[in-house]
Scaffold this active site. Structure first.
Site, PDB file in Angstrom:
ATOM      1  N   THR A 210      13.241  21.886  15.104  1.00 45.35           N
ATOM      2  CA  THR A 210      12.610  20.991  16.085  1.00 45.35           C
ATOM      3  C   THR A 210      11.534  21.761  16.838  1.00 45.35           C
ATOM      4  O   THR A 210      11.080  22.819  16.374  1.00 45.35           O
ATOM      5  CB  THR A 210      13.685  20.362  17.009  1.00 45.35           C
ATOM      6  OG1 THR A 210      13.077  19.359  17.818  1.00 45.35           O
ATOM      7  CG2 THR A 210      14.383  21.373  17.889  1.00 45.35           C
ATOM      8  N   ASN A 211      11.090  21.258  17.967  1.00 40.84           N
ATOM      9  CA  ASN A 211      10.037  21.932  18.732  1.00 40.84           C
ATOM     10  C   ASN A 211      10.306  21.760  20.224  1.00 40.84           C
ATOM     11  O   ASN A 211      11.289  21.136  20.610  1.00 40.84           O
ATOM     12  CB  ASN A 211       8.666  21.392  18.318  1.00 40.84           C
ATOM     13  CG  ASN A 211       8.587  19.893  18.512  1.00 40.84           C
ATOM     14  OD1 ASN A 211       8.674  19.390  19.617  1.00 40.84           O
ATOM     15  ND2 ASN A 211       8.467  19.151  17.406  1.00 40.84           N
ATOM     16  N   HIS A 212       9.392  22.283  21.057  1.00 37.45           N
ATOM     17  CA  HIS A 212       9.650  22.308  22.506  1.00 37.45           C
ATOM     18  C   HIS A 212       9.289  21.018  23.233  1.00 37.45           C
ATOM     19  O   HIS A 212       9.370  20.981  24.457  1.00 37.45           O
ATOM     20  CB  HIS A 212       8.850  23.456  23.149  1.00 37.45           C
ATOM     21  CG  HIS A 212       9.362  24.809  22.797  1.00 37.45           C
ATOM     22  ND1 HIS A 212      10.642  25.207  23.108  1.00 37.45           N
ATOM     23  CD2 HIS A 212       8.777  25.850  22.160  1.00 37.45           C
ATOM     24  CE1 HIS A 212      10.828  26.436  22.676  1.00 37.45           C
ATOM     25  NE2 HIS A 212       9.710  26.853  22.091  1.00 37.45           N
ATOM     26  N   SER A 213       8.884  19.984  22.529  1.00 38.44           N
ATOM     27  CA  SER A 213       8.453  18.774  23.245  1.00 38.44           C
ATOM     28  C   SER A 213       9.595  18.191  24.083  1.00 38.44           C
ATOM     29  O   SER A 213      10.714  18.030  23.598  1.00 38.44           O
ATOM     30  CB  SER A 213       7.984  17.728  22.239  1.00 38.44           C
ATOM     31  OG  SER A 213       7.702  16.534  22.918  1.00 38.44           O
ATOM     32  N   ALA A 275       5.688  15.016  19.230  1.00 38.94           N
ATOM     33  CA  ALA A 275       5.369  16.249  18.510  1.00 38.94           C
ATOM     34  C   ALA A 275       6.141  16.172  17.199  1.00 38.94           C
ATOM     35  O   ALA A 275       7.375  16.267  17.168  1.00 38.94           O
ATOM     36  CB  ALA A 275       5.798  17.454  19.324  1.00 38.94           C
TER      37      ALA A 275
END
Ligand code: CTP
Length: 401
Positions: A210-213, A275
């Site tokens: 996943t990502n930091h969004s 994101a």
């Protein structure tokens, strides 16, 4: 909250134990920039005093004494006339009956009858009283006359029983007030789809990429669109945020889920804040990958580009008349954003410098530059994500005009 700033709210409080929550609602409305006039019925005063409301709103709280006071002959007209919205919270079964049948034997009901302002009620009563055909009939009458109704919720009731009749929490009523005030806004009768959060691609049943969004900018956009009357669908990955009241929420996890959800919708505008993963594991392991088997080699494949897919299928463009993208960049911000604007067939893109600490992921502020398909550009200063959302929604409304 721009759709509350300088708005005049007439808050009617009737005789229910939930009236203590009305003080919190009055406080929240005042803090959001609204001017709040309060009318308490005599039954409400058995639970709470006018002084409580005067203390949180800084304005006089009216009672039936004022109906018979010096300015009594015009007060009901004056209070109702100046109001952008009449909110009755809590609204008892008795007051609902009076509103439905045009009784006007106290300051609140006489003001309601004299006013042409929009009205929102938040019913509060015992479950049996709410379910009673008399109350249900009154509810239908009020709905048919355009009165907006927030709640009631199901849960613990003052009687000790549980059922449908609990007044909504002030924060939820505030959300309904925003919908009511936005009803005549720039995006009325328009549908807006907003995507938010970071996608999640499974590696195995336990692990994800996943990502930091955080989803904050997307949720702020959904609220800003509701504030100007849009019908909003929020397609969101799991976040810790509470969706705005009134948004239809579609929960998704992966890029594929999000793409499928978008191909199921059509709207006047699509704002693609999410994101989205560019790569995903080619194979998702059925069972948990075990440490004892050594460092796994996870082969990745390119994930679908949602915006490109939506705008490349010719007929799909019609699904969304205006398409807005975001570009999260840590270098060559404008060049990269401009390339994405063209390659993804967007109407405009919000370029976002994620290398700065006060903009981008997780923080409450953003510094964005808007690049438009016609070559124009607007650089916005550092502002809250809420303000950035309002600016973006203004442009969406302008393009849809
Ligand atoms: N986007 C998309 N599908 C993807 C990746 C991104 O629709 N698979 C959308 C994002 O929601 C955003 C815009 O495209 O509105 C730009 O996303 P961004 O991550 O900045 O760009 P990418 O196209 O992924 O390119 P790169 O990661 O190489 O910068």
């Amino acid at each position: 909250m721009p759709n509350l700033t300088n708005k005049q709210i007439l808050l009617g409080v009737t005789g229910s134990i939930a009236s203590y929550k009305a003080a919190d609602l009055a406080s929240k409305l005042t803090q959001a920039g609204a001017k709040v006039d309060v009318i308490l019925t005599s039954a409400a005063q058995k639970f709470i005093t006018p002084l409580t409301f005067q203390s949180v709103t800084g304005c006089k709280a009216y009672t039936d004494k004022d109906l018979w006071g010096d300015e009594g002959h015009v007060l009901h007209v004056q209070l109702g006339k100046g109001a952008d919205l009449i909110v009755i919270a809590p609204c008892t079964a008795n007051t609902m009956a009076k509103l439905a049948h045009g009784f006007s034997d106290d300051l609140l009901t006489v003001t309601y009858l004299a006013s042409t302002a929009d009205v929102l009620i938040a019913p509060a009563m015992d479950g049996g009283m709410f379910d009673n055909p008399a109350t249900q009939g009154n509810l239908s009458t009020l709905l048919s006359r355009g009165v907006m109704v927030a709640g009631p919720a199901t849960g613990h009731l003052a009687s000790g029983l549980s059922g449908k009749g609990r007044m909504l929490e002030p924060i939820e009523i505030l959300g309904h007030i925003r919908i009511a005030l936005g009803k005549h806004g720039k995006l009325k009768n328009k549908k807006v789809v907003v995507t938010a959060g970071g996608t999640q691609e499974s590696i195995d049943p336990v692990r994800i990429i996943t990502n930091h969004s955080s989803g904050k900018q997307g949720y702020a956009l959904a609220q800003a669109a509701i504030d100007v009357g849009a019908d909003v669908t929020l397609i969101t990955t799991p976040t810790t945020l509470t969706p705005p009241v009134g948004a239809k929420v579609v929960n998704v996890k992966s890029v594929q889920d999000m793409l499928d959800a978008l191909l199921n919708e059509s709207a006047d505008a699509l704002i693609m804040t999410a994101a989205v993963a560019d790569f995903r594991p080619k194979h998702v392991a059925k069972d948990k990958i075990k440490k004892r088997d050594g460092i796994p080699q996870i082969e990745l494949e390119v994930a679908p580009d949602i915006l490109k897919t939506v705008s490349s299928i010719k007929s799909e463009k019609k699904r969304y008349k205006v398409v807005v993208g975001f570009a999260a960049e840590s270098q060559d911000l404008l060049e990269n954003a401009s390339d994405k604007l063209k390659s993804k067939g967007l109407d405009f893109i919000a370029a976002n410098d994620i290398s700065s600490k006060d903009a981008g992921f997780a923080v409450d502020t953003n510094r964005i530059t808007l690049l438009f398909a016609n070559g124009s550009k607007e650089s916005l200063p550092l502002m809250s994500k809420t303000e950035a959302a309002e600016k973006i929604i203004e442009h969406v409304a302008r393009l849809l005009e």
